[in-house]
Design a protein around this motif. Structure first.
Motif, short mmCIF file in Angstrom:
data_model
loop_
_atom_site.label_atom_id
_atom_site.label_comp_id
_atom_site.label_asym_id
_atom_site.label_seq_id
_atom_site.Cartn_x
_atom_site.Cartn_y
_atom_site.Cartn_z
N MET A 64 0.83 -1.20 0.00
CA MET A 64 0.00 0.00 0.00
C MET A 64 0.87 1.26 0.00
N ALA A 65 1.92 1.26 0.83
CA ALA A 65 2.79 2.43 0.90
C ALA A 65 3.54 2.63 -0.41
N ARG A 68 1.42 3.97 -3.19
CA ARG A 68 1.07 5.37 -3.01
C ARG A 68 2.21 6.30 -3.42
N PHE A 69 3.46 5.87 -3.18
CA PHE A 69 4.59 6.78 -3.36
C PHE A 69 5.51 6.41 -4.52
N PRO A 221 1.70 12.55 -7.25
CA PRO A 221 0.51 11.76 -7.01
C PRO A 221 -0.74 12.57 -7.27
#
Length: 221
Positions: A64-65, A68-69, A221
């Motif tokens: 997930m991290a 996201r990045f 993002p």
């Protein structure tokens, strides 16, 4: 890989082999974590549930991290290599941490008769050792997927699927070899540290491989 990469087939093949080996080592590590916590907690079912919660939770958090990045990362393969090295280092020191977990759990279990409390303690102690390396493991897939899928169209998606299949196949091989060959031959501590060396080797190779690839444009993002 991207259209501008040198020798894209060779580069993708090497990446596939690295990700296969990463999956194998990851499942060997999981088997070893389970066995260490079985010794610490004294009940196979409890050790299994604690490892499963911590292991799968760490993989999910890492993925997930990274998802996201990862768009901000211009050299995802370099970061992938750093994560593999981090996995190796964390696994190499974990035998000492498991020893501390066993002592701490024994002292805490002696002070309570609540099964719910003990279950929370088991899960918390397992997470304290297992969570960090598994977060790093989970973060690798979005990064290698971004490298393999660089370039639009069906070809990129097919390469990502191939890498995922290689990692899954490596996990299956690692689970079998860990339980029936590696651990019986080497023991828990040596097996874990041998796997740590493999993880570091994967990381270093990935970093070297990243030098062959063009920078991928980072996006906000």
């Amino acid at each position: 890989m991207g259209r501008n990469a040198r020798d894209p087939f060779t580069t993708f093949t090497v990446l596939g082999l690295l990700y296969f080996a990463s999956g194998a080592v990851g499942l060997v590590d999981e088997v070893i974590f389970f066995k260490y916590l079985s010794l610490a907690f004294g009940a196979t079912a409890h050790a299994s549930s604690a490892v499963l919660v911590a292991f799968m939770g760490g993989l999910a958090l890492g993925a997930m991290a990274a998802a996201r990045f990862d768009a901000r990362v211009s050299r995802p393969l370099l970061v992938y290599g750093a994560l593999e090295i981090a996995v190796g280092v964390l696994c190499a020191v974990s035998p000492w941490l498991f020893g501390a977990v066993a002592h701490l759990y024994a002292s805490m279990a002696a002070g309570t008769t609540s099964l719910a409390t003990l279950e929370l303690v088991r899960t918390g102690l397992a997470a304290a050792v297992v969570l960090l390396p598994t977060v790093a493991m989970g973060a690798t897939l979005p990064l290698v997927a971004r490298v393999a899928g660089d370039g639009a169209g069906v070809g990129g998606a097919r390469r990502v699927a191939t890498l995922y299949a290689a990692n899954t196949a490596g996990g299956a091989v690692g689970a079998l070899l860990g339980a029936y060959a590696v651990i019986p031959a080497l023991g828990l501590t040596t097996s874990l540290r041998a796997g740590a060396l493999v993880s570091v080797g994967i990381g270093v190779t990935a970093m070297l491989l990243s030098r062959r690839l063009p920078t991928i444009a980072a996006t906000s993002p």
